[in-house]
Every structure is written in C-alpha cells, then in structure tokens.
Design a protein around this motif. Structure first.
Motif, PDB file in Angstrom:
ATOM      1  N   THR A  60     -26.594  36.885  23.955  1.00 50.99           N
ATOM      2  CA  THR A  60     -27.442  36.054  24.954  1.00 50.99           C
ATOM      3  C   THR A  60     -28.328  36.893  26.043  1.00 50.99           C
ATOM      4  O   THR A  60     -29.090  36.438  26.785  1.00 50.99           O
ATOM      5  CB  THR A  60     -26.621  35.168  25.740  1.00 50.99           C
ATOM      6  OG1 THR A  60     -25.418  35.853  26.521  1.00 50.99           O
ATOM      7  CG2 THR A  60     -25.701  34.147  25.018  1.00 50.99           C
ATOM      8  N   ASP A  86     -32.304  23.232  26.131  1.00 44.33           N
ATOM      9  CA  ASP A  86     -31.144  23.327  26.927  1.00 44.33           C
ATOM     10  C   ASP A  86     -30.615  24.643  26.694  1.00 44.33           C
ATOM     11  O   ASP A  86     -29.717  25.352  27.358  1.00 44.33           O
ATOM     12  CB  ASP A  86     -29.928  22.335  26.102  1.00 44.33           C
ATOM     13  CG  ASP A  86     -30.144  20.889  26.836  1.00 44.33           C
ATOM     14  OD1 ASP A  86     -31.022  20.941  27.794  1.00 44.33           O
ATOM     15  OD2 ASP A  86     -29.881  19.816  26.199  1.00 44.33           O
ATOM     16  N   ILE A  87     -30.654  25.557  25.437  1.00 48.34           N
ATOM     17  CA  ILE A  87     -30.308  26.589  24.881  1.00 48.34           C
ATOM     18  C   ILE A  87     -30.652  27.709  25.722  1.00 48.34           C
ATOM     19  O   ILE A  87     -30.252  28.834  25.974  1.00 48.34           O
ATOM     20  CB  ILE A  87     -30.460  27.014  23.579  1.00 48.34           C
ATOM     21  CG1 ILE A  87     -29.426  27.664  23.121  1.00 48.34           C
ATOM     22  CG2 ILE A  87     -31.805  27.305  23.229  1.00 48.34           C
ATOM     23  CD1 ILE A  87     -29.103  27.912  21.311  1.00 48.34           C
ATOM     24  N   SER A  88     -32.101  27.362  26.533  1.00 51.40           N
ATOM     25  CA  SER A  88     -32.681  28.755  27.424  1.00 51.40           C
ATOM     26  C   SER A  88     -32.681  27.951  28.964  1.00 51.40           C
ATOM     27  O   SER A  88     -33.102  26.793  29.087  1.00 51.40           O
ATOM     28  CB  SER A  88     -33.993  28.703  26.796  1.00 51.40           C
ATOM     29  OG  SER A  88     -34.922  29.223  27.827  1.00 51.40           O
ATOM     30  N   LEU A 134     -30.823  32.815  27.859  1.00 50.15           N
ATOM     31  CA  LEU A 134     -30.101  32.136  26.890  1.00 50.15           C
ATOM     32  C   LEU A 134     -28.666  31.508  27.214  1.00 50.15           C
ATOM     33  O   LEU A 134     -27.745  32.501  27.851  1.00 50.15           O
ATOM     34  CB  LEU A 134     -29.971  32.995  25.687  1.00 50.15           C
ATOM     35  CG  LEU A 134     -31.161  33.152  24.713  1.00 50.15           C
ATOM     36  CD1 LEU A 134     -30.674  33.912  23.508  1.00 50.15           C
ATOM     37  CD2 LEU A 134     -31.917  31.930  24.356  1.00 50.15           C
ATOM     38  N   GLN A 135     -28.521  30.348  27.131  1.00 52.30           N
ATOM     39  CA  GLN A 135     -27.021  29.952  27.487  1.00 52.30           C
ATOM     40  C   GLN A 135     -26.160  29.860  26.443  1.00 52.30           C
ATOM     41  O   GLN A 135     -25.021  29.727  26.724  1.00 52.30           O
ATOM     42  CB  GLN A 135     -27.394  28.194  27.922  1.00 52.30           C
ATOM     43  CG  GLN A 135     -28.401  28.044  28.824  1.00 52.30           C
ATOM     44  CD  GLN A 135     -28.174  28.698  30.290  1.00 52.30           C
ATOM     45  OE1 GLN A 135     -27.086  28.429  30.778  1.00 52.30           O
ATOM     46  NE2 GLN A 135     -28.968  29.557  30.563  1.00 52.30           N
ATOM     47  N   ALA A 136     -26.520  30.197  25.169  1.00 49.53           N
ATOM     48  CA  ALA A 136     -25.845  30.356  24.032  1.00 49.53           C
ATOM     49  C   ALA A 136     -26.605  31.263  23.132  1.00 49.53           C
ATOM     50  O   ALA A 136     -28.098  31.179  22.960  1.00 49.53           O
ATOM     51  CB  ALA A 136     -25.332  29.105  23.452  1.00 49.53           C
ATOM     52  N   PRO A 137     -26.006  32.043  22.255  1.00 45.93           N
ATOM     53  CA  PRO A 137     -26.677  32.786  21.208  1.00 45.93           C
ATOM     54  C   PRO A 137     -27.357  31.891  20.257  1.00 45.93           C
ATOM     55  O   PRO A 137     -26.855  30.751  19.964  1.00 45.93           O
ATOM     56  CB  PRO A 137     -25.459  33.718  20.643  1.00 45.93           C
ATOM     57  CG  PRO A 137     -24.272  32.849  20.938  1.00 45.93           C
ATOM     58  CD  PRO A 137     -24.480  32.085  22.218  1.00 45.93           C
ATOM     59  N   ILE A 139     -27.656  31.183  16.407  1.00 41.64           N
ATOM     60  CA  ILE A 139     -26.942  31.670  15.306  1.00 41.64           C
ATOM     61  C   ILE A 139     -27.563  31.177  13.983  1.00 41.64           C
ATOM     62  O   ILE A 139     -28.084  30.142  13.994  1.00 41.64           O
ATOM     63  CB  ILE A 139     -25.571  31.129  15.460  1.00 41.64           C
ATOM     64  CG1 ILE A 139     -24.844  31.752  16.622  1.00 41.64           C
ATOM     65  CG2 ILE A 139     -24.729  31.393  14.149  1.00 41.64           C
ATOM     66  CD1 ILE A 139     -23.546  31.088  17.143  1.00 41.64           C
ATOM     67  N   GLU A 142     -28.098  27.693  12.027  1.00 42.76           N
ATOM     68  CA  GLU A 142     -27.825  26.479  13.003  1.00 42.76           C
ATOM     69  C   GLU A 142     -29.323  26.061  13.643  1.00 42.76           C
ATOM     70  O   GLU A 142     -30.572  26.700  13.124  1.00 42.76           O
ATOM     71  CB  GLU A 142     -27.105  26.730  14.373  1.00 42.76           C
ATOM     72  CG  GLU A 142     -25.749  27.223  13.875  1.00 42.76           C
ATOM     73  CD  GLU A 142     -24.810  27.389  15.155  1.00 42.76           C
ATOM     74  OE1 GLU A 142     -25.268  27.456  16.320  1.00 42.76           O
ATOM     75  OE2 GLU A 142     -23.640  27.590  15.080  1.00 42.76           O
ATOM     76  N   PHE A 144     -31.436  24.036  17.031  1.00 40.18           N
ATOM     77  CA  PHE A 144     -31.317  23.788  18.646  1.00 40.18           C
ATOM     78  C   PHE A 144     -32.555  22.827  18.794  1.00 40.18           C
ATOM     79  O   PHE A 144     -33.516  23.031  18.278  1.00 40.18           O
ATOM     80  CB  PHE A 144     -31.168  24.952  19.366  1.00 40.18           C
ATOM     81  CG  PHE A 144     -32.509  25.601  19.286  1.00 40.18           C
ATOM     82  CD1 PHE A 144     -33.434  25.610  20.270  1.00 40.18           C
ATOM     83  CD2 PHE A 144     -32.620  26.823  18.487  1.00 40.18           C
ATOM     84  CE1 PHE A 144     -34.715  26.578  20.397  1.00 40.18           C
ATOM     85  CE2 PHE A 144     -33.607  27.653  18.453  1.00 40.18           C
ATOM     86  CZ  PHE A 144     -34.933  27.339  19.651  1.00 40.18           C
TER      87      PHE A 144
END
Ligand SMILES: [Cu+2]
Lengths: 172, 198
Positions: A60, A86-88, A134-137, A139, A142, A144
């Motif tokens: 991240t 949300d992921i960023s 990034l709040q999560a990698p 992958i 997947e 987002f």
C-alpha cells in the motif's frame, strides 16, 4: 497544584463535551435522513465508461494507476473534474508527459473536457487515475469501485478490474 | 468562390509549414540538439551500483552482450511499469534472439528503492530484467555517463515523485551506444531498433 487544577478543568470539559456529543448525535439522527436525501449523488447518464482497468499494487505504500475510456453520448460538452475511491485516501487524475529531451514527469491534470460524440482515454503514458494513500493493496483478479466526478455535479461509479503488475492494457 | 480558393491555399501553406517544422525537429537540423546529448559508450563509463542480488555491478558487467538500460523508480504508477511491461513484451517477441541480452532497470530513487525493494519489484516482470540501485552519489555518476537526468519533485500529498529520462538506451555487445527507444514507442519501431544491437 497547578497540574491538579488542569486535570479538574479537563475533566469538566470532557463531561461537557460528552453532553454536547450526545445532543449532537440526537440532532443528527433527526436531520440525517433528509440530509442524505439532499446529497444523493446525481448519476451521470451521458457518459459511458469503457474498459476500466488497474495494475495490481505492491503493498500500500506506492501510488497505483488506473485507466479507462470515457465516451460522451450526450449533446453537451462535459468535463471530468475528479475522482473518488474508497481504496485510495487521495485520488486524482494525473497526466504523464515526456518532453523533447525525453524526460518524463507527471502532474495533476485539471479538468478534462470530453467532446460531444467523442472519447477521452486515460491510458499509459497520458492521463491516469492516480490512486495515492492506498487503504488496501490492489490484488490481481479483484475489482474496486471508483467514482468519476463531472462538471455538472453528476457522478458515475465503475468497478475497476485489477490485472497483474505487468499488464499492458484493458486486455490484461 | 475566389475567397474559398484563398482559404484553401492558406490552409495548404499551414500544412506544409507544419510538416517542415516536424521534419526539422525529428530528422532535420533541429534534431542535432538531442544527438549532442547521446550516451557515452559503456567502455567510457565508470560507475558502480548494486544489483537485485546484492552483487556489485557496473558498465563492465554489461560488456559481451547487447544491453537495454532504462531509468525509473518503483513508486512510479504509470511510466515505469509501462516501460517494464513494454520491455517484457519485446523480450517475449524476440524470443531466442534476445537470449543473450541484458535488460537493466536502474532506480533514480535510491532513498526508497533498496536492493530488497528492487528484487521484489522486478520479480513481477520478465525474469531477464535486472534491477540496479545504489547510493545517491553512485547514481549521480551512473546517470551522467548516459547523459540522462533525474529530479525529485514534491507532490501535494507530501510524498515525492521523480522526473527522469524515460527512454530505453540500446547498446551493442562491445558497449557502443546504438540508439534510444522513446518512452512507449510502438513495438514495430522498437523491435528493429533492438535487432540493430544484436
Ligand atoms: Cu500520477
């Protein structure tokens, strides 16, 4: 002595703020439903998003890039003004440029006009969705959700599939 | 009608001027500026860096095989992964032809790109691509020989990005500079350029 006084004071403040908080929460519960209704996003109906994709990220700590093509099916010019995901923790549209000396750089792109009947591509080496903090990698395999914001206050949320780190385009 | 003819003539003149200007910049005398900045041959360079396995490497490491060398950094979301995947594709297409070819990614961001980071990062691309890094001082020496540049640029989020020379340098097996492949050049142009070094 002084310390004690400060402690008493801060406790008083805490108690006070607890009451205020409770009051606020109660007020919010009453107001919130109407507030949400007022802020309901207006979905964009004139832009079609084609072939969104992103590269997988290594953890991240690095910013990730995502790409897509915007097609304007409406009869008015409209601009892409921003991004949310949300992921960023910080998403924006960037533009990579390579100058006459072969030096590449990137910077925020500003508003991007999508001509009537035309397309604008976010693609490697040009515009890209820059997903910072990034709040999560990201992958591989997947998807987002990413929301595109437009100049007429409308928005569009798309699911972005994540390809490998060495992906070259929307076909993977 | 007469006026239409005049407009057409002016339009044609504009096109001719634009074409000439393009030629001047790309192939004509205007191109000499970039030619003046061409990389030194590897044999005239003197730098040392560390590869992804922690081994000391330098220009002499590359001699005896043709080489593709490019600069970048692993915190780069767009240009660098694109270059790495372009090179992976070229290597794939060249197949056995590229069996004895060095492909080296040199980091311009030694602060964040340690040997371990480079090893991890390149493992996602063609296994023939190596990742070299070093100290700031070592990097400054290396970049100079290629007549490349890099610059740290602060961003609004408090992080920084690197502006850097993004072309791929092509050398033959005796270390002579052959050409550069511009960033994201289509493979129908890139592959013949690489073949010139093989
Ligand atoms: Cu960017």
């Amino acid at each position: 002595m002084l310390q004690q006084q400060i402690q008493i004071k801060s406790e008083a403040v805490m108690n006070n703020s607890k009451n205020t908080l409770a009051g606020l929460a109660a007020a919010l519960c009453m107001v919130l439903p109407s507030l949400v209704a007022a802020q309901e996003p207006i979905p964009n109906t004139q832009i079609v998003v084609e072939q969104p994709w992103a590269r997988a990220s290594l953890g991240t700590s690095r910013p990730a890039g995502a790409y897509l093509t915007l097609r304007n099916l409406g009869d008015t010019v409209i601009s892409l003004t921003g991004l949310e995901a949300d992921i960023s923790g910080m998403a924006s549209v960037h533009q990579s440029k390579t100058d006459a000396n072969g030096i590449s750089s990137m910077s925020p792109a500003g508003d991007i006009e999508i001509p009537v009947g035309g397309t604008v591509a976010l693609e490697p080496g040009g515009y890209h969705a820059m997903l910072m903090k990034l709040q999560a990698p990201l992958i591989e395999g997947e998807t987002f959700p990413m929301t595109l914001l437009f100049s007429d206050d409308t928005e569009l949320t798309v699911d972005v599939p994540i390809f490998g780190m060495g992906a070259r385009g929307p076909e993977g | 009608m007469k006026q239409f003819g005049r407009i057409a003539a002016v339009g044609a003149a504009v096109v001719v001027v634009a074409l000439f200007f393009g030629w001047w910049q790309v192939d004509g005398p205007g191109a000499e500026q970039t030619l003046g900045k061409r990389s030194l041959p590897l044999t005239q360079m003197d730098f040392s860096l560390t590869d992804q396995d922690g081994k000391d490497v330098g220009p002499q490491t590359l001699l005896g095989q043709p080489s593709l060398i490019f600069f970048g950094f692993t915190y780069c979301p767009d240009v660098c992964p694109t270059t790495l995947s372009d090179i992976s594709l070229w290597l794939e297409e060249l197949g056995a032809e590229a069996k004895d070819l060095n492909a080296v990614f040199i980091s311009v961001d030694p602060e964040r790109d340690t040997v371990e980071v480079m090893a991890d990062y390149i493992s996602y691309f063609d296994p023939r691509i190596q990742g070299w890094t070093g100290t700031d001082a070592q990097l400054a020496v290396a970049v100079k020989g290629f007549r490349a540049t890099y610059e740290k640029v602060m961003q609004t989020d408090g992080d920084y990005t690197m502006n850097h020379t993004s072309g791929v340098f092509v050398f033959d097996d005796v270390g002579d500079f052959v050409t550069t492949i511009d960033y994201h050049e289509p493979r129908e142009f890139a592959l013949p350029k690489i073949r010139r070094a093989l």
